[in-house]
Write an enzyme that holds these catalytic residues in place. Sequence first.
Site, PDB file in Angstrom:
ATOM      1  N   TYR A 271       7.962  -7.488  11.606  1.00 57.78           N
ATOM      2  CA  TYR A 271       8.129  -7.139  13.008  1.00 57.78           C
ATOM      3  C   TYR A 271       8.895  -5.822  13.414  1.00 57.78           C
ATOM      4  O   TYR A 271       9.860  -5.700  12.575  1.00 57.78           O
ATOM      5  CB  TYR A 271       8.753  -8.319  13.630  1.00 57.78           C
ATOM      6  N   CYS A 408     -18.493 -16.387   6.202  1.00 65.82           N
ATOM      7  CA  CYS A 408     -18.985 -17.290   7.347  1.00 65.82           C
ATOM      8  C   CYS A 408     -18.275 -18.567   7.223  1.00 65.82           C
ATOM      9  O   CYS A 408     -17.988 -19.268   6.049  1.00 65.82           O
ATOM     10  CB  CYS A 408     -20.586 -17.250   7.282  1.00 65.82           C
TER      11      CYS A 408
END
EC number: 4.2.1.49
Length: 554
Positions: A271, A408
Amino acid sequence: MTDGKTTTVRAPRGTELSCKGWHQEGALRMLMNNLDPEVAERPEELVVYGGTGKAARSWECFWAIVEALRGLDGDETLLVQSGKPVAVFRTHPWAPRVLIANSLLVPEWADWETFRELERAGLTMFGQMTAGSWIYIGTQGILQGTYETFAALAEQRFGGTLRGRVCLTAGLGGMGGAQPLAITMNEGVALCVEVDPRRIDRRLEHRYLDERIDDLDAAVERAEEARREGEPLSIGIPGNAAEVFPALLERGYVPDAVTDQTSAHDPLGGYIPAGYTLEEAAELREADPGRYVREARASMARHCAAMVGFMERGAEVFDYGNNLRGEARLGGFERAFSYPGFVPAYIRPLFCEGKGPFRWAALSGDPDDIAATDEAVLELFPENGRLVRWIRQARERVRFQGLPARICWLGAGERHRAGLRFNELVAGGTISAPIVIGRDHLDSGSVASPYRETEGMRDGSDAIADWPVLNALLNTASGASWVAVHHGGGVGIGKSIHAGAQVVVDGTEEGAARIERVLTNDPSLGVVRHADAGYERAREAARALGIRMPMLGR
């Protein structure tokens, strides 16, 4: 691939083996693919994605792994300890060719400070989830899960579509970069804040993002225009979320949905604190790590507070599993957990059926091999409308990174059917070379993560970490090609334990037996984990699948 010790790495293509068998070759190619410049975020540093998630501990270790894999016999197993090859043992042909443990620490010492001290000493590395287990396939790897999440959001809140809805988020790295395309695939408008403009440009290049607009007001105006016209659109905005989110809130702007996928899990390595350029942040990180963490957490507190503010004004707000809430609370924002995580909000019903991120890569390097598998999936599961839409859109809109691959979401009772069909296609020559089937560690039975996958479990078992260990043991016993157990992925050190498994589809009868066992047992354990926690949907699935649970219903 190159012969240099720190230069560009690219997986071999084609049908010629550089190892003594396809299981070893599959591991080698996927390790190298993780560091392909098309795939990895910072390949020169061995960083694949997720802040500091690495494929190997050092370049010396990387090349030692490569050498070990090339010399590995078909009845031997290589042990990899946090990115370092430590031993080869004689096992048996059905055993995994590689067993990996990454970032694991004794619980009392499982914190970032201790981990970094050990990392600096050269004793460990951060493997994230698919970085250190050698099955990262680029941003597509998280794309369908992100697509499924926003589809569930649309069904629950917006009548089944995001058309005419604006979603605000942040973070366009290896994981967060899936968000703009997932939102537009659900017909919505995405406003995506990213502190590193190079990441915005990379997502534009890879067609995951539609536009870059540097001016905040102009970006909002463009998003509102697209909303009014029902136009799917994604916009990248350079900026720090800890500054942009509060600024939007102060303007009175309220999106329909808000989330975040910055690298909040790592307050030092991921961050960026508000008020710093990337260069200034790097200097502070080196000069004063303690101050850096304090400033990052203070920024996360403001970032998270703005998200709560959006929620209070009517937006649908959810945490996307990066531990922003936990770090914001450490930064002084006590109401950080006012909004839910994405798994309890949208994904848990899928986990109850063993559904999760099923992925595969073509070791040949030939996109036609993935096209053949796409057709096979469409033929096998025509009744699954969401899956059919996903495959058709992915074929048109998803650019391959490194080795061609597809992902998927399939569940227990489905994955082994796909794997066996792929094996038939390899055996018959329709697919030109073996493929590797794997998955993210974010799956129904392979992770303990109280701030993400196991948040809010019905029986209170959020922190029980037996399940990922059982998952790794079960996949090892079932014949997986390589198996990994990791610590800290997604949410940071001390906050998760998780496992992954891969199986090589080589077109042989032995391969079919391995595929059937691994791809049946792996997702079935996810059903068991949720049935054991008291979810009736999972108990019904266990009965329907014929899973033997001695204490089911007691």
